[in-house]
Design an enzyme around this catalytic site. Structure first.
Site, PDB file in Angstrom:
ATOM      1  N   GLY A 185      67.460  10.573 -34.297  1.00 27.48           N
ATOM      2  CA  GLY A 185      67.646   9.310 -35.022  1.00 27.48           C
ATOM      3  C   GLY A 185      66.476   8.900 -35.902  1.00 27.48           C
ATOM      4  N   SER A 186      65.615   9.867 -36.277  1.00 26.52           N
ATOM      5  CA  SER A 186      64.459   9.453 -37.092  1.00 26.52           C
ATOM      6  C   SER A 186      64.897   9.024 -38.493  1.00 26.52           C
ATOM      7  CB  SER A 186      63.412  10.561 -37.160  1.00 26.52           C
ATOM      8  OG  SER A 186      63.891  11.647 -37.902  1.00 26.52           O
ATOM      9  N   ARG A 238      83.199  21.300 -33.577  1.00 24.60           N
ATOM     10  CA  ARG A 238      84.353  20.629 -34.189  1.00 24.60           C
ATOM     11  C   ARG A 238      84.444  19.187 -33.714  1.00 24.60           C
ATOM     12  NH1 ARG A 238      88.094  25.412 -32.980  1.00 24.60           N
ATOM     13  NH2 ARG A 238      87.181  26.953 -34.384  1.00 24.60           N
ATOM     14  N   MET A 265      76.054  16.577 -36.341  1.00 22.76           N
ATOM     15  CA  MET A 265      76.256  18.019 -36.272  1.00 22.76           C
ATOM     16  C   MET A 265      77.720  18.402 -35.996  1.00 22.76           C
ATOM     17  SD  MET A 265      73.265  18.634 -37.159  1.00 22.76           S
ATOM     18  CE  MET A 265      72.624  20.278 -36.975  1.00 22.76           C
ATOM     19  N   ARG A 266      78.642  17.545 -36.384  1.00 23.98           N
ATOM     20  CA  ARG A 266      80.077  17.873 -36.251  1.00 23.98           C
ATOM     21  C   ARG A 266      80.698  18.004 -37.633  1.00 23.98           C
ATOM     22  NH1 ARG A 266      81.889  18.652 -30.793  1.00 23.98           N
ATOM     23  NH2 ARG A 266      80.137  17.827 -29.612  1.00 23.98           N
ATOM     24  N   ASN A 282      75.045  13.258 -47.078  1.00 22.32           N
ATOM     25  CA  ASN A 282      74.401  13.997 -45.980  1.00 22.32           C
ATOM     26  C   ASN A 282      72.961  14.299 -46.354  1.00 22.32           C
ATOM     27  OD1 ASN A 282      74.236  15.536 -43.538  1.00 22.32           O
ATOM     28  ND2 ASN A 282      74.477  17.416 -44.732  1.00 22.32           N
ATOM     29  N   HIS A 284      70.163  17.186 -45.610  1.00 19.68           N
ATOM     30  CA  HIS A 284      70.144  18.553 -45.083  1.00 19.68           C
ATOM     31  C   HIS A 284      68.734  19.140 -45.236  1.00 19.68           C
ATOM     32  CE1 HIS A 284      71.833  22.430 -43.988  1.00 19.68           C
ATOM     33  NE2 HIS A 284      71.048  22.952 -44.915  1.00 19.68           N
TER      34      HIS A 284
HETATM   35  C1  GAR Z   1      67.481  16.060 -39.963  1.00 13.96           C
HETATM   36  O1  GAR Z   1      66.303  16.762 -40.201  1.00 13.96           O
HETATM   37  C2  GAR Z   1      68.582  16.565 -40.833  1.00 13.96           C
HETATM   38  O2  GAR Z   1      68.135  17.125 -42.006  1.00 13.96           O
HETATM   39  C3  GAR Z   1      69.242  17.591 -39.964  1.00 13.96           C
HETATM   40  O3  GAR Z   1      69.183  17.035 -38.675  1.00 13.96           O
HETATM   41  C4  GAR Z   1      67.987  16.312 -38.553  1.00 13.96           C
HETATM   42  C5  GAR Z   1      68.289  14.999 -37.828  1.00 13.96           C
HETATM   43  O4  GAR Z   1      67.123  14.377 -37.471  1.00 13.96           O
HETATM   44  N1  GAR Z   1      70.587  17.822 -40.377  1.00 13.96           N
HETATM   45  C6  GAR Z   1      71.158  19.022 -40.421  1.00 13.96           C
HETATM   46  O5  GAR Z   1      70.613  20.025 -40.038  1.00 13.96           O
HETATM   47  C7  GAR Z   1      72.571  19.031 -40.972  1.00 13.96           C
HETATM   48  N2  GAR Z   1      73.019  20.342 -41.237  1.00 13.96           N
HETATM   49  P1  GAR Z   1      67.091  12.874 -36.979  1.00 13.96           P
HETATM   50  O6  GAR Z   1      68.137  12.740 -35.882  1.00 13.96           O
HETATM   51  O7  GAR Z   1      65.697  12.665 -36.473  1.00 13.96           O
HETATM   52  O8  GAR Z   1      67.402  12.000 -38.156  1.00 13.96           O
END
Ligand code: GAR
Length: 375
Positions: A185-186, A238, A265-266, A282, A284
């Site tokens: 959740g950052s 999924r 991540m879904r 999103n 990424h």
């Molecule tokens: C983030 O770094 C984001 O880029 C990645 O998950 C992390 C979530 O961090 N997303 C993916 O990899 C999507 N394919 P957070 O929960 O600390 O915000």
């Protein structure tokens, strides 16, 4: 009786007398100045904040001639005495004095207020040098107040001139966001902080996670954001179609404008795309189109690249392939492992995601992709 005789603003001598009276009582006179042509909620809130800095608020109002000098021949819309009368009727305002120069330097010298309030992006250093010198001479305390975003006389006039253009109203409402996440959740925290610091004019009206005890949900709840767990079904990536229909109805109930995937991540499917096409964003952790999918940081390291980064993009049914809205580069350093590299990428994510959302309405209007350079 001429209608202009109905109301008389304060003279400079009366304003000075008000200052002296307060001073004798150990009280403070706050002073601010401006054109205050078509009053709006931004003015009212600004003046209330200014009034709270002392015991009485005096407003220096630019005369019609000085407004024309500052803003051009079509302004002001309202006559100076009318503007003074409307201002004086506000609860926060104790007196109004009209002044004829572009700057309030002479008035500050004459009145010597205890506190000077100024709105906007100023710092004490970037004030008009003449006004600043007068304030220094009078020993006046300077206070900079933040303005209410989206409110201005100019926007009101644009709205009057082009009533079919609803963007003036749109800009006055915070963007209604729903944030979806599965992890730490950052990015959610960065959005909350950007809203609190007024860098992002938005409201997170809902947060959803597929992970029941996630830090993501905890952060949302601690910030007072309505947060709910979504049961995604049994598959690890999924997301049950039924649960997606349920999500759409909750998003509609909350009148969400933009869905933000912040580490969700879904895989979203047609129920959500049909309802929010072009309104799902999103973040990424790679420079797309490189390294799509769930292991982007590891993949960049394994490839031996010298740089990677992060991308904010629109979400479409094809994974990590929608229109790129912004990117930031991050160097890959000798000795980096997945955790250290991901931490540096996230520093950029926390800056980039709020920045894109802050310009969301302009992006919608202009259809321009923002690509930010490194750093
Ligand atoms: C983030 O770094 C984001 O880029 C990645 O998950 C992390 C979530 O961090 N997303 C993916 O990899 C999507 N394919 P957070 O929960 O600390 O915000």
């Amino acid at each position: 009786m001429d209608f202009l005789d109905c109301f008389a603003p304060l003279t400079v001598e009366e304003a000075r007398a008000l200052r002296e009276k307060l001073h004798g009582q150990g009280k403070k006179l706050v002073f601010t100045n401006g054109c205050f042509d078509l009053l709006h909620a931004g003015h009212v809130r600004y003046l209330q904040q200014a009034r709270e800095l002392g015991d009485a608020l005096l407003v220096g109002l630019n005369s019609d001639a000085s407004v024309r000098e500052l803003k051009g021949p079509t302004r002001p819309v309202n006559h100076e005495v009318d503007r003074a009368e409307v201002l004086s009727a506000l609860r926060a305002v104790d007196g109004v004095v009209i002044f004829h120069d572009k700057r309030a330097t002479g008035l500050i010298d004459a009145i010597q207020p205890h506190v000077y309030a100024k709105g906007g992006d100023y710092t004490p250093e970037s004030l008009d040098p003449g006004e600043r010198a007068a304030l220094d001479r009078a020993g006046t305390e300077i206070q900079i107040l933040s303005l209410v975003p989206g409110r201005s006389t100019t926007r009101i006039l644009q709205r009057v001139q082009a009533p079919q253009d609803t963007s003036a109203f749109e800009e006055q409402r915070p963007l209604r966001l729903a944030v979806l996440g599965s992890g730490k959740g950052s990015n959610l925290r960065a959005l909350i902080q950007a809203i609190e610091s007024k860098a992002l004019f938005a409201q997170i009206v809902a947060a959803f996670s597929d992970v029941e005890n996630s830090a993501f949900l905890r952060i949302a709840r601690e910030a007072g954001v309505p947060a709910q767990h979504l049961n995604p079904g049994d598959h690890p990536r999924r997301f049950d179609l039924e649960a997606q229909h349920e999500l759409v109805s909750r998003l509609r109930e909350a009148e969400v404008e933009v869905i933000v995937l912040a580490g969700f991540m879904r895989i979203l499917k047609s129920p959500v795309f049909d309802a929010f096409e072009g309104r799902i964003v999103n973040i990424h952790p790679s420079l797309l189109p490189d390294y799509k999918g769930a292991t982007a940081v590891r993949d960049a390291l394994a490839a031996g690249d010298s740089e990677t980064g992060c991308t904010v993009h629109l979400v479409t049914p094809e994974i990590d392939s929608g229109r790129i809205l912004a990117q930031a580069r991050v160097p890959i350093l000798p000795g980096d492992d997945e955790a250290s590299l991901h931490a540096r990428i996230q520093e950029q994510e926390h800056r980039l995601l709020p920045q894109v959302l802050a310009s969301w309405r302009q992006l919608q209007l202009n259809e321009i992709a923002v690509v930010s350079p490194c750093g």
